[in-house]
Scaffold this active site. Structure first.
Site, PDB file in Angstrom:
ATOM      1  N   ARG A   1      57.220   5.202  83.875  1.00  0.00           N
ATOM      2  CA  ARG A   1      55.924   5.149  83.941  1.00  0.00           C
ATOM      3  C   ARG A   1      55.433   4.459  82.594  1.00  0.00           C
ATOM      4  O   ARG A   1      54.264   4.143  82.383  1.00  0.00           O
ATOM      5  CB  ARG A   1      55.013   6.330  84.039  1.00  0.00           C
ATOM      6  CG  ARG A   1      54.991   6.758  85.467  1.00  0.00           C
ATOM      7  CD  ARG A   1      53.966   7.909  85.564  1.00  0.00           C
ATOM      8  NE  ARG A   1      53.701   8.385  87.051  1.00  0.00           N
ATOM      9  CZ  ARG A   1      54.440   9.201  87.704  1.00  0.00           C
ATOM     10  NH1 ARG A   1      55.517   9.610  87.122  1.00  0.00           N
ATOM     11  NH2 ARG A   1      54.167   9.306  89.023  1.00  0.00           N
ATOM     12  N   ASP A   2      56.282   4.196  81.531  1.00  0.00           N
ATOM     13  CA  ASP A   2      55.919   3.653  80.317  1.00  0.00           C
ATOM     14  C   ASP A   2      56.938   3.052  79.745  1.00  0.00           C
ATOM     15  O   ASP A   2      57.506   2.899  78.577  1.00  0.00           O
ATOM     16  CB  ASP A   2      55.545   4.811  79.475  1.00  0.00           C
ATOM     17  CG  ASP A   2      54.683   4.267  78.366  1.00  0.00           C
ATOM     18  OD1 ASP A   2      54.230   3.002  78.288  1.00  0.00           O
ATOM     19  OD2 ASP A   2      54.368   4.894  77.392  1.00  0.00           O
TER      20      ASP A   2
END
Length: 242
Positions: free
Chosen positions: A132-133
């Site tokens: 997610r990042d």
């Protein structure tokens, strides 16, 4: 200074929106080098947030791959909560391209392949672990042969480094950091801040993630693609306005 009466701090490696990171020596394991991320006090006072973090840490500790920064444990001593991680002897990719602006096709291809290997392991885990990042700041370049003090000097100079001072990127190990944990800390800390600190991260997010919709492994692949685009072109391709 000792963390948890066990980890002797040698020096501070850096600080981001989710806590300070220190290089330490494990006094119970004959001075083994570890990176320790100290979590914010406000977060550790939130019982629900701590519970979620521990659950996420338990899953993330199962990831064992050469291209993933290993999370050894989530520990606490009195009111101090911290993550014990493998120390990566190097600098982040964001610092590197901040000096170089862009890197060649062959180097970018190698980095992409190594990161894809890391994601293949995480996405193939049951349950699947979504990063997610993914962004240059969470991609670490490792040069095990360099002296730790040399790496410390590189970190201190940061954006003031000259291209000649940078080690050869083609000899660096590629390590993906902050699986899951960082996201949970940021999400939990957002209610204590007047504004979000994710503006830089949004430049690499997929459209569905920016809109707050459900994400899956394809969202990570989008972010990986955005990162590789920046490495090759020296500019960012963002979904913020899409």
């Amino acid at each position: 200074m000792l963390i948890g009466e066990r980890y002797l701090i040698r020096f501070k490696l850096g600080e981001d929106g989710i806590g300070q990171v220190c290089l330490t020596e494990d006094q119970e394991l004959e001075g083994a080098i570890r990176a320790i991320k100290l979590l914010p006090d406000k977060l550790t006072e939130d019982i629900k947030a701590v519970k979620r973090l521990k659950e996420e840490a338990q899953i993330t500790m199962e990831l064992n791959h050469g291209n993933i920064v290993r999370l050894h444990n989530y520990e606490k001593k009195e009111k101090t909560h911290y993550l014990v991680m493998k120390y990566v002897n190097g600098i982040d990719l964001n610092t590197y391209i901040g000096v170089k602006r862009k890197i060649g096709e062959q180097s970018s291809r190698r980095i992409g392949i190594e990161l894809a290997k890391a994601l293949n392991v995480a996405h193939g885990h049951r349950p699947s672990i979504i990063h997610r990042d993914i962004k240059p700041a969470n991609i670490l370049l490792e040069w095990p042969e360099l002296d730790i003090e040399t790496i410390r000097s590189l970190k201190k100079k940061g954006a003031d480094l000259s291209p000649e001072e940078l080690p050869d990127i083609d000899t660096a190990g590629i390590r993906l950091a902050d699986f899951g944990i960082a996201r949970h800390v940021r999400d939990s800390m957002s209610k204590y801040r007047n504004s979000s600190d994710t503006s830089g991260t949004k430049l690499y997010m997929s459209p569905e993630q920016i809109r707050g919709k459900g994400v899956d492994i394809r969202s990570d692949l989008y972010s990986l693609g955005a990162t590789l685009y920046e490495l090759l072109s020296g500019t960012l391709h963002s979904a913020v306005n899409q």
